[in-house]
Design a protein around this motif. Structure first.
Motif, PDB file in Angstrom:
ATOM      1  N   TYR A 279       0.811  -1.218   0.000  1.00 41.50           N
ATOM      2  CA  TYR A 279       0.000   0.000   0.000  1.00 41.50           C
ATOM      3  C   TYR A 279       0.845   1.270   0.000  1.00 41.50           C
ATOM      4  O   TYR A 279       0.302   2.368   0.095  1.00 41.50           O
ATOM      5  N   ALA A 280       2.166   1.144  -0.119  1.00 39.74           N
ATOM      6  CA  ALA A 280       3.069   2.286   0.007  1.00 39.74           C
ATOM      7  C   ALA A 280       3.443   2.869  -1.346  1.00 39.74           C
ATOM      8  O   ALA A 280       3.609   2.151  -2.339  1.00 39.74           O
ATOM      9  N   VAL A 281       3.610   4.183  -1.364  1.00 34.68           N
ATOM     10  CA  VAL A 281       4.115   4.920  -2.529  1.00 34.68           C
ATOM     11  C   VAL A 281       5.114   5.936  -2.019  1.00 34.68           C
ATOM     12  O   VAL A 281       4.845   6.662  -1.053  1.00 34.68           O
ATOM     13  N   ARG A 282       6.281   5.998  -2.656  1.00 33.27           N
ATOM     14  CA  ARG A 282       7.335   6.923  -2.261  1.00 33.27           C
ATOM     15  C   ARG A 282       7.311   8.140  -3.173  1.00 33.27           C
ATOM     16  O   ARG A 282       7.422   8.011  -4.388  1.00 33.27           O
ATOM     17  N   LEU A 283       7.162   9.325  -2.581  1.00 34.37           N
ATOM     18  CA  LEU A 283       7.153  10.545  -3.367  1.00 34.37           C
ATOM     19  C   LEU A 283       8.563  10.955  -3.759  1.00 34.37           C
ATOM     20  O   LEU A 283       9.518  10.716  -3.013  1.00 34.37           O
ATOM     21  N   ALA A 284       8.678  11.579  -4.907  1.00 32.49           N
ATOM     22  CA  ALA A 284       9.963  12.143  -5.313  1.00 32.49           C
ATOM     23  C   ALA A 284      10.297  13.314  -4.410  1.00 32.49           C
ATOM     24  O   ALA A 284       9.418  13.913  -3.778  1.00 32.49           O
ATOM     25  N   GLU A 285      11.596  13.657  -4.312  1.00 29.12           N
ATOM     26  CA  GLU A 285      12.007  14.778  -3.468  1.00 29.12           C
ATOM     27  C   GLU A 285      11.290  16.046  -3.913  1.00 29.12           C
ATOM     28  O   GLU A 285      11.215  16.364  -5.102  1.00 29.12           O
ATOM     29  N   GLY A 286      10.728  16.741  -2.945  1.00 31.00           N
ATOM     30  CA  GLY A 286       9.977  17.946  -3.240  1.00 31.00           C
ATOM     31  C   GLY A 286       8.512  17.691  -3.499  1.00 31.00           C
ATOM     32  O   GLY A 286       7.737  18.639  -3.686  1.00 31.00           O
TER      33      GLY A 286
END
Length: 485
Positions: free
Chosen positions: A233-240
């Motif tokens: 269920y996880a999503v990693r956002l890009a920096e910023g």
């Protein structure tokens, strides 16, 4: 723990120029004076600056780096400043130390040219401290600017062979007692120790959770976002990346949650239960009632609601009912907000889980995510490393044992408790679990099969996650099945 004196600053006038450094100074003073956390203080300051038109995105990024970087490296900068002043550090006023640390961070840990870092920080000092103390700041910063970070570390760090814990502590900006505790938690030896300290100083990724049945990872995977490493269920956002710009987050169908925290909820939800009545401890009538009802889940320390929201979504998918309890009324309100819109049945109550408002054995699954020193989240709350001391570990011990004791009393025979804490300190993790296993006879379950894709989970049956190995906060989890008394 920091040895800095704690005295409030005098009022200061606000300049129109250089709002970035003024804001950074305000945030540091709030952290020092009010024991505030930067992740709570900084966002409203940034929002207000944007509304006034003082900031653009680059300004916000610089202010964030100045605040978090200065807090993260505070102990190391104090050691360097101490070499450049002619008095004990405790005799330097805290607002002056904050300005000096801001300057040291610009000179030693950013790409800001030395002359610009000195000039901007001295100008800040003139405004917030006055001309006299600005001269002192100027003299100290010019001494600091005479060498780079590595050069200063060579001067202020004892040799590794003489004092390895202090050596690593100053070099990687951790108090000595925390270095010692982390070393013990890693199992001794040098393997991985320096990697962990480096990871503690890295800026963590922003990780989202798509609450099942309410959002999908696909709708969160926009731009440069990437799937999580371990949680489905996880999503990693890009920096910023800005979570608030995502519809599902604004609507509460998704949230910001470290993958380690997500895995705690998933482990509890997937842990095998012993069917009611097997192993004794229940009447025939009680067995029939238990077989016919939906599973009952309890989050015993639910504030501020991240794990409760994921547990509630999982419970709804499985036909279970969640009760979320939180002692502090305002935090219980946050839990209710996090669960608002959950498709399944749930309840939120203000209650002290050490004095349960429910009958013994009422639940099939219980989460005891206990209060702790927070040493597992130093990436997110860097100031905590200087604020905490060994006495805090001892102070939490009775509460942690009391919560786990009542959690085991609240689950039925054959049901499962997940003891979790965002600290790797052995006194907050295995020592607590071992004591309650001896006291209650609870059975420890192996957590590792419930995290099948993860490497480096140790010998079990409990699991300690690590920033340098798993990219998560240093979450600890143990699963305990209640046995007949």
């Amino acid at each position: 723990m920091s040895n800095r004196p704690r005295r409030p600053s005098k009022p200061y006038r606000r300049p129109r120029k250089d709002p970035v450094r003024i804001l950074a100074f305000e945030a540091l003073r709030a952290v020092d004076e009010r024991d505030a956390y930067a992740n709570l203080v900084l966002p409203p300051l940034l929002r207000k600056a944007r509304e006034k038109g003082d900031f653009d995105s680059r300004d916000a990024a610089l202010a964030t780096e100045l605040v978090y970087g200065t807090l993260r490296w505070q102990g190391t900068y104090d050691a360097i400043v101490a070499e450049c002043v002619d008095r004990p550090l405790r005799e330097v006023d805290p607002p002056v130390l904050d300005v000096l640390s801001l300057g040291a961070h610009q000179l030693l840990n950013t790409r800001i040219p030395s002359h610009a870092g000195v000039s901007a920080t001295v100008e800040l000092a003139r405004v917030v401290l006055g001309d006299g103390r600005a001269k002192f700041v100027n003299a100290v910063l010019r001494k600091i600017a005479a060498d780079d970070l590595e050069g200063w570390l060579e001067k202020v760090t004892p040799p590794y062979d003489e004092d390895p814990e202090q050596h690593l502590g100053i070099r990687h900006a951790h108090p000595r007692w925390i270095v010692s505790a982390l070393w013990d938690s890693l199992g001794g030896g040098s393997n991985g120790m320096e990697d962990l300290l480096v990871a503690d100083n890295d800026r963590p990724e922003v990780t989202l959770v798509a609450r099942p049945g309410r959002a999908t990872t696909e709708e969160l995977l926009s731009g440069d976002a990437a799937p999580g490493r371990w949680s489905p269920y996880a999503v990693r956002l890009a920096e910023g990346g800005e979570p608030g710009a995502i519809d599902a987050v604004r609507e509460g169908r998704a949230g910001v949650q470290d993958e380690g925290s997500q895995l705690v909820a998933l482990a509890l939800a997937d842990a095998p239960l012993t069917p009611p009545g097997e192993g004794g401890g229940s009447s025939a009538r009680g067995d029939q009632e238990a077989d016919s009802r939906a599973e009952r889940w309890l989050d015993a320390c639910a504030g501020p609601g991240g794990k409760a929201a994921l547990l509630g979504a999982l419970a709804a998918q499985r036909g279970a009912v969640l009760l979320a309890a939180e002692k502090q009324p305002h935090r219980a309100g946050l839990v209710a907000r996090a669960l608002d819109g959950n498709p399944g049945p749930y309840g939120v109550i203000t209650a002290d889980a050490t004095r349960p408002a429910w009958r013994p054995g009422a639940f099939d699954r219980v989460l005891a995510d206990v209060p702790c020193t927070g040493l597992g989240a130093l990436r997110r709350r860097p100031e905590a490393r200087w604020r905490r001391g060994p006495e805090d570990v001892a102070g939490f011990a009775p509460l942690q044992r009391g919560l786990l004791r009542q959690a085991l009393n609240s689950v039925r025979v054959g049901g499962v408790v997940c003891y979790a804490t965002c600290s790797p300190h052995l006194a907050e993790t295995r020592a607590v679990v071992d004591d309650l296993v001896k006291e209650t006879g609870a059975e420890l379950l192996d957590v590792r099969p419930l995290l099948p894709s993860m490497p480096d989970l140790g010998d079990g049956p409990d699991v300690q996650l690590w920033p340098h190995l798993h990219g998560t906060d240093a979450m600890y989890m143990a699963l305990l099945r209640r046995t007949p008394s």
